[in-house]
Design a protein around this motif. Structure first.
Motif, PDB file in Angstrom:
ATOM      1  N   LEU A 213      -3.159   4.823  -2.495  1.00 54.05           N
ATOM      2  CA  LEU A 213      -4.250   5.457  -1.748  1.00 54.05           C
ATOM      3  C   LEU A 213      -3.970   6.941  -1.620  1.00 54.05           C
ATOM      4  O   LEU A 213      -2.870   7.345  -1.233  1.00 54.05           O
ATOM      5  CB  LEU A 213      -4.394   4.805  -0.368  1.00 54.05           C
TER       6      LEU A 213
ATOM      7  N   THR B  75       4.398   4.611  -6.380  1.00 54.12           N
ATOM      8  CA  THR B  75       3.528   3.452  -6.612  1.00 54.12           C
ATOM      9  C   THR B  75       4.029   2.612  -7.778  1.00 54.12           C
ATOM     10  O   THR B  75       4.084   1.372  -7.697  1.00 54.12           O
ATOM     11  CB  THR B  75       2.092   3.920  -6.908  1.00 54.12           C
TER      12      THR B  75
ATOM     13  N   LEU C 112       0.859  -1.183   0.000  1.00 48.80           N
ATOM     14  CA  LEU C 112       0.000   0.000   0.000  1.00 48.80           C
ATOM     15  C   LEU C 112       0.888   1.223   0.000  1.00 48.80           C
ATOM     16  O   LEU C 112       1.768   1.368   0.847  1.00 48.80           O
ATOM     17  CB  LEU C 112      -0.892   0.015   1.245  1.00 48.80           C
TER      18      LEU C 112
ATOM     19  N   VAL D  96       3.662  -1.225   3.761  1.00 44.93           N
ATOM     20  CA  VAL D  96       3.016   0.083   3.637  1.00 44.93           C
ATOM     21  C   VAL D  96       4.109   1.127   3.493  1.00 44.93           C
ATOM     22  O   VAL D  96       5.044   1.177   4.302  1.00 44.93           O
ATOM     23  CB  VAL D  96       2.133   0.406   4.856  1.00 44.93           C
TER      24      VAL D  96
ATOM     25  N   THR E  38      -1.339  -1.057  -4.166  1.00 44.08           N
ATOM     26  CA  THR E  38      -2.506  -0.172  -4.157  1.00 44.08           C
ATOM     27  C   THR E  38      -2.056   1.230  -3.794  1.00 44.08           C
ATOM     28  O   THR E  38      -1.386   1.425  -2.782  1.00 44.08           O
ATOM     29  CB  THR E  38      -3.553  -0.659  -3.140  1.00 44.08           C
TER      30      THR E  38
ATOM     31  N   TYR F 194      -1.863  -5.702   4.182  1.00 47.63           N
ATOM     32  CA  TYR F 194      -0.708  -5.490   3.324  1.00 47.63           C
ATOM     33  C   TYR F 194       0.570  -6.015   3.975  1.00 47.63           C
ATOM     34  O   TYR F 194       0.719  -6.001   5.194  1.00 47.63           O
ATOM     35  CB  TYR F 194      -0.564  -4.001   3.000  1.00 47.63           C
TER      36      TYR F 194
END
Length: 228
Positions: free
Chosen positions: A86, A73, A63, A128, A84, A125
């Motif tokens: 965010l 990312t 994440l 992170v 993912t 996850y």
């Protein structure tokens, strides 16, 4: 929505909530990736993660908190099975979604959520990450607690942000809630939330002009930790 402003700094302003932080980042999304210093900082942070052994074992789900247009990312997508991004800025996520579609990336997804406001987000996850985001979070501890809860047992946290800098870094401090962080204090906060194996190292140094015309160096740290 990490940031590395390229313009000279104005005098430090009080740390007060912005009137519309998401809209502020929406307005910057189109030109975000055009900054060479911003792209270099991303590369430096990834290199620091590699030195810290973040990718030494295979990473399943990652994440990227505060992903912005996805500079970090997309680097994670090359090193993790799934990632993912965010963010609370629809404009930033739209830019990332366009990149995902253009490259037909099957292992990258996005979530629109404001963790500081308590928005729910799904998933657990193995890793992170966050790059130059934490200083935009009004109350850091509850958000870090949410990230702790989102990690699988044994999962890693990798946070990159400014060392304490007194408010000189940004040209506009609206929406900046912390003028960097003291590494020991942030490590103590992580330990209090249950994180272990906490370590920090300098990931990059950003040199930029300040108001008096001199050039000042602003260190950026990478702090890693683990959920036991």
């Amino acid at each position: 929505m990490p940031d590395t402003p390229d313009t000279p700094d104005m005098p430090a302003a009080p740390v007060t909530p912005g009137t519309d932080d998401a809209a502020r980042f929406d307005a910057k999304a189109a030109a975000w990736d055009a900054s060479p210093p911003r792209r270099k900082l991303t590369a430096d942070i990834v290199a620091a993660m590699e030195r810290a052994g973040v990718f030494r074992a295979p990473v399943g789900d990652a994440l990227d908190f505060g992903c912005g247009t996805g500079l970090l990312t997309l680097e994670l997508s090359r090193r993790c099975e799934r990632v993912t991004g965010l963010d609370f800025s629809p404009g930033m996520l739209a830019a990332l979604d366009a990149k995902i579609e253009a490259a037909d990336l099957q292992n990258v997804a996005t979530i629109l959520a404001d963790l500081a406001a308590g928005d729910p987000f799904p998933g657990r996850y193995d890793l992170v990450t966050s790059a130059m985001v934490l200083h935009h979070v009004p109350d850091v501890s509850p958000v870090l607690a949410r990230l702790f809860a989102a990690l699988e047992k044994g999962g890693r946290l990798a946070l990159a942000d400014l060392d304490s800098e007194g408010g000189a870094f940004h040209d506009d401090n609206d929406g900046v809630h912390h003028f960097g962080f003291d590494r020991l204090e942030l490590a103590d906060t992580l330990a209090g939330l249950g994180f272990t194996d906490i370590d920090a190292a300098t990931a990059a140094t950003i040199e930029k002009p300040i108001r008096d015309g001199s050039v000042r160096a602003f260190p950026v740290f990478l702090m890693t930790a683990r959920r036991p």
